[in-house]
Design an enzyme around this catalytic site. Sequence first.
Site, short mmCIF file in Angstrom:
data_model
loop_
_atom_site.label_atom_id
_atom_site.label_comp_id
_atom_site.label_asym_id
_atom_site.label_seq_id
_atom_site.Cartn_x
_atom_site.Cartn_y
_atom_site.Cartn_z
N GLY A 46 44.75 32.34 59.87
CA GLY A 46 45.89 33.11 60.33
C GLY A 46 47.16 32.28 60.29
O GLY A 46 47.10 31.05 60.38
N GLN A 51 55.59 29.90 62.63
CA GLN A 51 55.04 28.59 62.22
C GLN A 51 55.70 28.04 60.97
O GLN A 51 55.59 26.85 60.69
CB GLN A 51 53.53 28.70 62.00
CG GLN A 51 52.75 28.98 63.27
CD GLN A 51 51.27 29.16 62.96
OE1 GLN A 51 50.83 30.25 62.63
NE2 GLN A 51 50.52 28.07 63.04
N CYS A 93 44.62 25.74 65.37
CA CYS A 93 45.91 26.25 64.91
C CYS A 93 46.48 25.29 63.88
O CYS A 93 46.43 24.07 64.08
CB CYS A 93 46.85 26.36 66.10
SG CYS A 93 48.48 26.98 65.70
N LEU A 94 47.05 25.83 62.80
CA LEU A 94 47.63 24.98 61.76
C LEU A 94 48.82 24.18 62.30
O LEU A 94 49.16 23.14 61.75
CB LEU A 94 48.07 25.81 60.56
CG LEU A 94 46.93 26.46 59.74
CD1 LEU A 94 47.49 27.29 58.61
CD2 LEU A 94 45.96 25.41 59.21
N HIS A 135 46.22 35.37 69.26
CA HIS A 135 46.71 34.01 68.99
C HIS A 135 48.00 34.08 68.16
O HIS A 135 49.00 33.44 68.49
CB HIS A 135 45.61 33.23 68.26
CG HIS A 135 46.00 31.86 67.81
ND1 HIS A 135 45.39 30.72 68.28
CD2 HIS A 135 46.95 31.43 66.93
CE1 HIS A 135 45.95 29.67 67.71
NE2 HIS A 135 46.90 30.07 66.89
N GLU A 136 47.96 34.86 67.07
CA GLU A 136 49.11 34.93 66.17
C GLU A 136 50.29 35.64 66.83
O GLU A 136 51.45 35.23 66.68
CB GLU A 136 48.75 35.64 64.86
CG GLU A 136 47.64 34.97 64.05
CD GLU A 136 47.86 33.50 63.79
OE1 GLU A 136 49.01 33.04 63.75
OE2 GLU A 136 46.85 32.79 63.62
N HIS A 139 52.32 33.42 68.93
CA HIS A 139 53.28 32.58 68.19
C HIS A 139 54.64 33.27 68.11
O HIS A 139 55.68 32.63 68.25
CB HIS A 139 52.78 32.34 66.76
CG HIS A 139 51.85 31.17 66.62
ND1 HIS A 139 52.18 29.90 66.99
CD2 HIS A 139 50.59 31.11 66.12
CE1 HIS A 139 51.16 29.09 66.73
NE2 HIS A 139 50.18 29.79 66.22
NI NI Z 1 48.28 29.19 65.55
#
Ligand code: NI
Length: 168
Positions: A46, A51, A93-94, A135-136, A139
Site C-alpha cells: 500500500g 508518503q 510501512c514504507l 493504515h493508508e 496517512h
Molecule cells: Ni504506511
Amino acid sequence: MTILDILHYPDARLHLKAQNVTLFDSKLKELINNMANTMYENNGIGLAATQVNVQKRIFIIDLSKNDEPRNLITFINLEILEKSGEVLSEEGCLSVPGIYEKVYRSETIKVKFQDENGKSHQNEYKGLMSICIQHENDHLDGKVFVEYLSNLKQNFIKKKLKKIFKPE
Ligand code: NI
C-alpha cells in the site's frame, strides 16, 4: 518509469493533511501510475500520496501474492462510514522501513470512495484489506501507524531511523 521519493518517519511532511481530489484528469492518472511503480519497486502492499509528498486524498493497495497477477486498487476521497470489531495485527510501512509493530484496528469497515475515473463505490471490507485501508487513510490524515505506540517506543523508532536516514 518514474519512481518517487518516499518520505521517512519522523519527517514533518508526513503529518500534513491531504485535500480531496476534485479533478480526475490525465495528471491524476500519471500520479497514480508513478505511485504504483514506486510501491511495486519497494515491495509494498500500500502507498498513500502523503508518503510521496503529495497532499491529496489518494492511496493504492495491491494484496496479490507474488505468483498472482497484479491487482491494484485505487482509493480516492475515501470515507469510512461504519466500523465494527477490533483486531490486533502487525503492520509495517514504507515510511518506517524495517519496523513491524502490532496496532489495533477496526475489524470490519464500510467505506465509500472514488476510483481514478471519479466513479463512486461503496464497499465493506474485512481482514487484511480493512487493516490496509485504515493504515493508508490514516496517512492522508497525517498519521503514521507507529503513533499508536507508546512514546517510549516511538522515540526508539525515531532514533533508529535517524541513524539510517540523515536529516535534510
Ligand atoms: Ni504506511
